[in-house]
Design a protein around this motif. Structure first.
Motif, PDB file in Angstrom:
ATOM      1  N   THR A  76       0.833  -1.203   0.000  1.00 38.96           N
ATOM      2  CA  THR A  76       0.000   0.000   0.000  1.00 38.96           C
ATOM      3  C   THR A  76       0.868   1.254   0.000  1.00 38.96           C
ATOM      4  OG1 THR A  76      -1.756  -1.175   1.159  1.00 38.96           O
ATOM      5  CG2 THR A  76      -1.823   1.233   1.234  1.00 38.96           C
ATOM      6  N   TRP A  77       1.932   1.234   0.784  1.00 38.43           N
ATOM      7  CA  TRP A  77       2.861   2.367   0.822  1.00 38.43           C
ATOM      8  C   TRP A  77       3.514   2.586  -0.533  1.00 38.43           C
ATOM      9  CZ3 TRP A  77       3.582   6.294   3.927  1.00 38.43           C
ATOM     10  CH2 TRP A  77       3.134   6.213   5.254  1.00 38.43           C
ATOM     11  N   VAL A  78       3.971   1.512  -1.140  1.00 38.59           N
ATOM     12  CA  VAL A  78       4.686   1.646  -2.417  1.00 38.59           C
ATOM     13  C   VAL A  78       3.723   2.142  -3.496  1.00 38.59           C
ATOM     14  CG1 VAL A  78       6.185   0.502  -4.085  1.00 38.59           C
ATOM     15  CG2 VAL A  78       6.239  -0.216  -1.688  1.00 38.59           C
ATOM     16  N   TYR A  79       2.517   1.576  -3.549  1.00 35.05           N
ATOM     17  CA  TYR A  79       1.524   2.039  -4.520  1.00 35.05           C
ATOM     18  C   TYR A  79       1.167   3.517  -4.287  1.00 35.05           C
ATOM     19  CZ  TYR A  79       0.365  -2.509  -6.599  1.00 35.05           C
ATOM     20  OH  TYR A  79       0.392  -3.687  -7.292  1.00 35.05           O
ATOM     21  N   ALA A  80       0.937   3.875  -3.041  1.00 30.73           N
ATOM     22  CA  ALA A  80       0.538   5.251  -2.727  1.00 30.73           C
ATOM     23  C   ALA A  80       1.643   6.244  -3.093  1.00 30.73           C
ATOM     24  CB  ALA A  80       0.187   5.369  -1.248  1.00 30.73           C
ATOM     25  N   LEU A  81       2.854   5.939  -2.684  1.00 30.29           N
ATOM     26  CA  LEU A  81       3.966   6.842  -2.992  1.00 30.29           C
ATOM     27  C   LEU A  81       4.214   6.917  -4.496  1.00 30.29           C
ATOM     28  CD1 LEU A  81       6.420   5.869  -0.111  1.00 30.29           C
ATOM     29  CD2 LEU A  81       5.135   8.001  -0.348  1.00 30.29           C
ATOM     30  N   GLY A  82       4.114   5.783  -5.172  1.00 31.03           N
ATOM     31  CA  GLY A  82       4.294   5.771  -6.622  1.00 31.03           C
ATOM     32  C   GLY A  82       3.213   6.566  -7.332  1.00 31.03           C
ATOM     33  N   GLY A  83       1.980   6.444  -6.859  1.00 31.47           N
ATOM     34  CA  GLY A  83       0.883   7.213  -7.446  1.00 31.47           C
ATOM     35  C   GLY A  83       1.068   8.707  -7.254  1.00 31.47           C
ATOM     36  N   VAL A  84       1.444   9.094  -6.049  1.00 28.93           N
ATOM     37  CA  VAL A  84       1.669  10.516  -5.772  1.00 28.93           C
ATOM     38  C   VAL A  84       2.822  11.037  -6.624  1.00 28.93           C
ATOM     39  CG1 VAL A  84       2.388  12.205  -4.017  1.00 28.93           C
ATOM     40  CG2 VAL A  84       0.682  10.458  -3.449  1.00 28.93           C
ATOM     41  N   LEU A  85       3.900  10.290  -6.715  1.00 29.27           N
ATOM     42  CA  LEU A  85       5.033  10.730  -7.531  1.00 29.27           C
ATOM     43  C   LEU A  85       4.629  10.882  -8.992  1.00 29.27           C
ATOM     44  CD1 LEU A  85       8.007  11.493  -7.833  1.00 29.27           C
ATOM     45  CD2 LEU A  85       8.484   9.061  -8.216  1.00 29.27           C
ATOM     46  N   THR A  86       3.871   9.941  -9.517  1.00 31.68           N
ATOM     47  CA  THR A  86       3.441  10.006 -10.912  1.00 31.68           C
ATOM     48  C   THR A  86       2.602  11.259 -11.167  1.00 31.68           C
ATOM     49  OG1 THR A  86       3.516   7.603 -11.104  1.00 31.68           O
ATOM     50  CG2 THR A  86       2.187   8.783 -12.733  1.00 31.68           C
ATOM     51  N   VAL A  87       1.626  11.506 -10.311  1.00 32.78           N
ATOM     52  CA  VAL A  87       0.788  12.702 -10.452  1.00 32.78           C
ATOM     53  C   VAL A  87       1.640  13.958 -10.313  1.00 32.78           C
ATOM     54  CG1 VAL A  87      -1.086  14.024  -9.365  1.00 32.78           C
ATOM     55  CG2 VAL A  87      -1.338  11.561  -9.733  1.00 32.78           C
ATOM     56  N   ALA A  88       2.553  13.961  -9.356  1.00 36.32           N
ATOM     57  CA  ALA A  88       3.412  15.128  -9.120  1.00 36.32           C
ATOM     58  C   ALA A  88       4.281  15.433 -10.339  1.00 36.32           C
ATOM     59  CB  ALA A  88       4.289  14.901  -7.886  1.00 36.32           C
ATOM     60  N   ARG A  89       4.861  14.394 -10.941  1.00 37.61           N
ATOM     61  CA  ARG A  89       5.743  14.633 -12.091  1.00 37.61           C
ATOM     62  C   ARG A  89       4.958  15.109 -13.304  1.00 37.61           C
ATOM     63  NH1 ARG A  89       9.437  16.533  -9.968  1.00 37.61           N
ATOM     64  NH2 ARG A  89      10.057  16.880 -12.095  1.00 37.61           N
ATOM     65  N   ILE A  90       3.739  14.600 -13.492  1.00 41.54           N
ATOM     66  CA  ILE A  90       2.898  15.082 -14.591  1.00 41.54           C
ATOM     67  C   ILE A  90       2.506  16.541 -14.338  1.00 41.54           C
ATOM     68  CG2 ILE A  90       0.638  14.852 -15.699  1.00 41.54           C
ATOM     69  CD1 ILE A  90       0.952  11.775 -15.266  1.00 41.54           C
ATOM     70  N   ALA A  91       2.095  16.844 -13.121  1.00 40.58           N
ATOM     71  CA  ALA A  91       1.702  18.213 -12.774  1.00 40.58           C
ATOM     72  C   ALA A  91       2.866  19.175 -12.970  1.00 40.58           C
ATOM     73  CB  ALA A  91       1.200  18.269 -11.325  1.00 40.58           C
ATOM     74  N   HIS A  92       4.048  18.786 -12.521  1.00 39.39           N
ATOM     75  CA  HIS A  92       5.208  19.652 -12.657  1.00 39.39           C
ATOM     76  C   HIS A  92       5.507  19.931 -14.124  1.00 39.39           C
ATOM     77  CE1 HIS A  92       9.455  20.855 -12.745  1.00 39.39           C
ATOM     78  NE2 HIS A  92       9.157  21.448 -11.602  1.00 39.39           N
ATOM     79  N   ALA A  93       5.496  18.893 -14.934  1.00 41.36           N
ATOM     80  CA  ALA A  93       5.779  19.060 -16.372  1.00 41.36           C
ATOM     81  C   ALA A  93       4.738  19.952 -17.043  1.00 41.36           C
ATOM     82  CB  ALA A  93       5.843  17.701 -17.055  1.00 41.36           C
ATOM     83  N   LEU A  94       3.465  19.765 -16.709  1.00 43.87           N
ATOM     84  CA  LEU A  94       2.411  20.598 -17.284  1.00 43.87           C
ATOM     85  C   LEU A  94       2.566  22.055 -16.840  1.00 43.87           C
ATOM     86  CD1 LEU A  94      -0.695  18.247 -16.933  1.00 43.87           C
ATOM     87  CD2 LEU A  94       0.519  18.871 -19.047  1.00 43.87           C
ATOM     88  N   GLY A  95       2.845  22.252 -15.564  1.00 44.87           N
ATOM     89  CA  GLY A  95       3.018  23.602 -15.045  1.00 44.87           C
ATOM     90  C   GLY A  95       4.194  24.317 -15.666  1.00 44.87           C
ATOM     91  N   LEU A  96       5.305  23.637 -15.782  1.00 41.97           N
ATOM     92  CA  LEU A  96       6.502  24.258 -16.351  1.00 41.97           C
ATOM     93  C   LEU A  96       6.358  24.448 -17.853  1.00 41.97           C
ATOM     94  CD1 LEU A  96       9.249  25.420 -15.757  1.00 41.97           C
ATOM     95  CD2 LEU A  96      10.214  23.125 -15.866  1.00 41.97           C
ATOM     96  N   SER A  97       5.602  23.596 -18.506  1.00 36.77           N
ATOM     97  CA  SER A  97       5.386  23.745 -19.947  1.00 36.77           C
ATOM     98  C   SER A  97       4.552  24.979 -20.268  1.00 36.77           C
ATOM     99  CB  SER A  97       4.694  22.503 -20.515  1.00 36.77           C
ATOM    100  OG  SER A  97       5.543  21.392 -20.420  1.00 36.77           O
ATOM    101  N   SER A  98       3.687  25.370 -19.345  1.00 38.43           N
ATOM    102  CA  SER A  98       2.819  26.517 -19.612  1.00 38.43           C
ATOM    103  C   SER A  98       3.415  27.844 -19.150  1.00 38.43           C
ATOM    104  CB  SER A  98       1.450  26.308 -18.971  1.00 38.43           C
ATOM    105  OG  SER A  98       1.567  26.250 -17.572  1.00 38.43           O
ATOM    106  N   SER A  99       4.291  27.800 -18.149  1.00 41.06           N
ATOM    107  CA  SER A  99       4.842  29.044 -17.618  1.00 41.06           C
ATOM    108  C   SER A  99       6.127  28.755 -16.849  1.00 41.06           C
ATOM    109  CB  SER A  99       3.830  29.695 -16.675  1.00 41.06           C
ATOM    110  OG  SER A  99       4.429  30.737 -15.936  1.00 41.06           O
ATOM    111  N   ALA A 100       7.091  29.655 -16.989  1.00 40.33           N
ATOM    112  CA  ALA A 100       8.331  29.518 -16.216  1.00 40.33           C
ATOM    113  C   ALA A 100       8.139  30.041 -14.797  1.00 40.33           C
ATOM    114  CB  ALA A 100       9.473  30.268 -16.904  1.00 40.33           C
ATOM    115  N   GLY A 101       7.036  30.724 -14.561  1.00 42.66           N
ATOM    116  CA  GLY A 101       6.761  31.264 -13.239  1.00 42.66           C
ATOM    117  C   GLY A 101       6.035  30.283 -12.353  1.00 42.66           C
ATOM    118  N   VAL A 102       5.572  30.790 -11.234  1.00 45.25           N
ATOM    119  CA  VAL A 102       4.843  29.975 -10.270  1.00 45.25           C
ATOM    120  C   VAL A 102       3.472  29.629 -10.847  1.00 45.25           C
ATOM    121  CG1 VAL A 102       3.857  29.948  -7.949  1.00 45.25           C
ATOM    122  CG2 VAL A 102       6.053  31.062  -8.351  1.00 45.25           C
TER     123      VAL A 102
END
Length: 132
Positions: A76-102
């Motif tokens: 459960t820990w590994v799945y949860a952490l992996g899921g959060v990391l996956t969502v986080a990396r997608i969110a980061h890439a989308l955010g940085l792709s649209s703007s260099a700012g916050v």
């Protein structure tokens, strides 16, 4: 022998994200006729940075997932952490792709990545302390 099936799943998913980030750079290089570097093209600079940031964090974190899973921490820990990391990396890439700012997606990406990294570190240190 311990099986690293959950880590393998997330390694595969994250590899697909890495391919998407890489293809985005290739497309932008073709569009802007830039062979090396970024030629100060802001869109390409952001894509290169999103790709670079991904590769700076994900390999270490996948290694940590493998160590956590190998040491028998609950799936459960590994799945949860992996899921959060996956969502986080997608969110980061989308955010940085649209703007260099916050941006909200970039903030979610940073917070999620750091949160998982800190939990992974705590789990691995806890494993050591528990066996020492």
């Amino acid at each position: 022998m311990a099986s690293l099936t959950i880590t393998s799943l997330y390694a595969g998913i994250l590899a697909l994200i890495y391919i998407v980030l890489s293809v985005r750079i290739i497309q932008l290089r073709w569009r802007h006729r830039v062979g090396i570097g970024t030629n100060k093209v802001e869109e390409l600079q952001r894509a290169v940075r999103a790709h670079g940031n991904f590769i700076e964090y994900v390999p270490l974190m996948l290694l940590m997932f493998a160590l956590i899973e190998f040491n028998g921490v609950g799936s459960t820990w590994v799945y949860a952490l992996g899921g959060v990391l996956t969502v986080a990396r997608i969110a980061h890439a989308l955010g940085l792709s649209s703007s260099a700012g916050v941006s909200l997606p970039r903030t979610i990406g940073v917070a999620g990545t750091f949160g998982v990294l800190l939990l992974q570190a705590g789990i691995l240190i806890g494993i050591f302390v528990g066996q020492a």
